[in-house]
Design a protein around this motif. Structure first.
Motif, PDB file in Angstrom:
ATOM      1  N   VAL A  98      -9.288  10.852   4.943  1.00  0.00           N
ATOM      2  CA  VAL A  98      -9.253  10.762   3.484  1.00  0.00           C
ATOM      3  C   VAL A  98     -10.290  11.742   2.950  1.00  0.00           C
ATOM      4  O   VAL A  98     -11.368  11.893   3.529  1.00  0.00           O
ATOM      5  CB  VAL A  98      -9.514   9.330   2.966  1.00  0.00           C
ATOM      6  N   VAL A 155      -5.177  11.020   1.081  1.00  0.00           N
ATOM      7  CA  VAL A 155      -4.987  10.670   2.483  1.00  0.00           C
ATOM      8  C   VAL A 155      -4.129  11.751   3.126  1.00  0.00           C
ATOM      9  O   VAL A 155      -3.097  12.130   2.597  1.00  0.00           O
ATOM     10  CB  VAL A 155      -4.308   9.283   2.619  1.00  0.00           C
ATOM     11  N   ASP A 196     -15.293   1.215  -0.024  1.00  0.00           N
ATOM     12  CA  ASP A 196     -14.770   2.121  -1.057  1.00  0.00           C
ATOM     13  C   ASP A 196     -15.897   2.869  -1.754  1.00  0.00           C
ATOM     14  O   ASP A 196     -16.021   2.853  -2.980  1.00  0.00           O
ATOM     15  CB  ASP A 196     -13.924   1.340  -2.060  1.00  0.00           C
ATOM     16  N   SER A 214     -11.006   5.282  -2.371  1.00  0.00           N
ATOM     17  CA  SER A 214      -9.635   4.843  -2.656  1.00  0.00           C
ATOM     18  C   SER A 214      -8.907   5.811  -3.588  1.00  0.00           C
ATOM     19  O   SER A 214      -7.684   5.821  -3.645  1.00  0.00           O
ATOM     20  CB  SER A 214      -9.636   3.445  -3.264  1.00  0.00           C
ATOM     21  N   ALA A 222      -9.315   0.458   6.990  1.00  0.00           N
ATOM     22  CA  ALA A 222     -10.119  -0.068   5.886  1.00  0.00           C
ATOM     23  C   ALA A 222     -11.533   0.501   5.953  1.00  0.00           C
ATOM     24  O   ALA A 222     -12.166   0.484   7.011  1.00  0.00           O
ATOM     25  CB  ALA A 222     -10.164  -1.589   5.932  1.00  0.00           C
ATOM     26  N   PHE A 255      -6.219   1.790   3.451  1.00  0.00           N
ATOM     27  CA  PHE A 255      -5.427   3.021   3.448  1.00  0.00           C
ATOM     28  C   PHE A 255      -4.199   2.876   4.337  1.00  0.00           C
ATOM     29  O   PHE A 255      -4.240   2.216   5.366  1.00  0.00           O
ATOM     30  CB  PHE A 255      -6.266   4.197   3.971  1.00  0.00           C
ATOM     31  N   ARG A 256      -3.122   3.566   3.945  1.00  0.00           N
ATOM     32  CA  ARG A 256      -1.885   3.601   4.740  1.00  0.00           C
ATOM     33  C   ARG A 256      -1.496   5.060   4.958  1.00  0.00           C
ATOM     34  O   ARG A 256      -1.393   5.831   4.001  1.00  0.00           O
ATOM     35  CB  ARG A 256      -0.772   2.871   3.995  1.00  0.00           C
ATOM     36  N   ALA A 308     -11.515  -0.293   0.550  1.00  0.00           N
ATOM     37  CA  ALA A 308     -10.278   0.468   0.365  1.00  0.00           C
ATOM     38  C   ALA A 308      -9.430   0.313   1.618  1.00  0.00           C
ATOM     39  O   ALA A 308      -9.903   0.540   2.730  1.00  0.00           O
ATOM     40  CB  ALA A 308     -10.590   1.934   0.112  1.00  0.00           C
ATOM     41  N   ILE A 351       0.868  -1.177   0.000  1.00  0.00           N
ATOM     42  CA  ILE A 351       0.000   0.000   0.000  1.00  0.00           C
ATOM     43  C   ILE A 351       0.908   1.231   0.000  1.00  0.00           C
ATOM     44  O   ILE A 351       1.755   1.368   0.876  1.00  0.00           O
ATOM     45  CB  ILE A 351      -0.892   0.035   1.256  1.00  0.00           C
ATOM     46  N   SER A 410      -3.731   4.089  -1.094  1.00  0.00           N
ATOM     47  CA  SER A 410      -4.657   2.988  -0.815  1.00  0.00           C
ATOM     48  C   SER A 410      -4.467   1.835  -1.783  1.00  0.00           C
ATOM     49  O   SER A 410      -3.765   1.950  -2.785  1.00  0.00           O
ATOM     50  CB  SER A 410      -6.100   3.488  -0.898  1.00  0.00           C
ATOM     51  N   ARG A 411      -5.122   0.772  -1.444  1.00  0.00           N
ATOM     52  CA  ARG A 411      -5.200  -0.420  -2.277  1.00  0.00           C
ATOM     53  C   ARG A 411      -6.639  -0.923  -2.154  1.00  0.00           C
ATOM     54  O   ARG A 411      -7.254  -0.772  -1.103  1.00  0.00           O
ATOM     55  CB  ARG A 411      -4.217  -1.459  -1.770  1.00  0.00           C
ATOM     56  N   LEU A 467     -10.466   8.082   9.102  1.00  0.00           N
ATOM     57  CA  LEU A 467     -10.172   6.700   8.706  1.00  0.00           C
ATOM     58  C   LEU A 467     -10.439   5.704   9.831  1.00  0.00           C
ATOM     59  O   LEU A 467     -10.781   4.550   9.566  1.00  0.00           O
ATOM     60  CB  LEU A 467      -8.722   6.583   8.230  1.00  0.00           C
TER      61      LEU A 467
END
Length: 108
Positions: free
Chosen positions: A67, A62, A48, A58, A45, A36-37, A34, A18, A23-24, A78
């Motif tokens: 986000v 961030v 999304d 996503s 998470a 998020f880091r 989604a 990530i 995000s991923r 988040l």
């Protein structure tokens, strides 16, 4: 007697998969999630989907532990999924934990 189901944790990726401040997406039939880091490598998470107009969170920016939705700039915490005032609403949150660099989420 209260019998709660034991959460099922699903390994989805490594933290390093990530991007920081990115995000991923985990694809699911009933709505993508989604992951998020943050800059400090904290992982969260959310569903999304922005509750306002359905934008993909996503694709948002961030910042800190928030986000910003790319469609109308709503900001979401988040950790809780709640929109920051003056906006109202909540994106569904999914429990996350990191173990030995691997990210696990509970999709129940």
């Amino acid at each position: 007697m209260d019998m709660k189901a034991t959460p099922v944790w699903t390994r989805v990726c490594e933290v390093t998969d990530i991007p920081r401040l990115g995000s991923r997406v985990v694809e699911r039939d009933d709505g993508n999630v989604a992951i998020f880091r943050t800059a400090l490598d904290t992982v969260f998470a959310l569903l999304d989907r922005c509750p306002h107009k359905g934008g993909a969170l996503s694709l948002g920016i961030v910042h800190g532990e928030s986000v910003t939705c790319p469609l109308h700039a709503w900001n979401f915490d988040l950790a809780s999924g709640k929109a920051h005032a003056p906006d109202e609403g909540c994106a569904r949150r999914f429990p996350v934990h990191v173990e030995d660099g691997a990210v696990f989420i509970c999709l129940d």
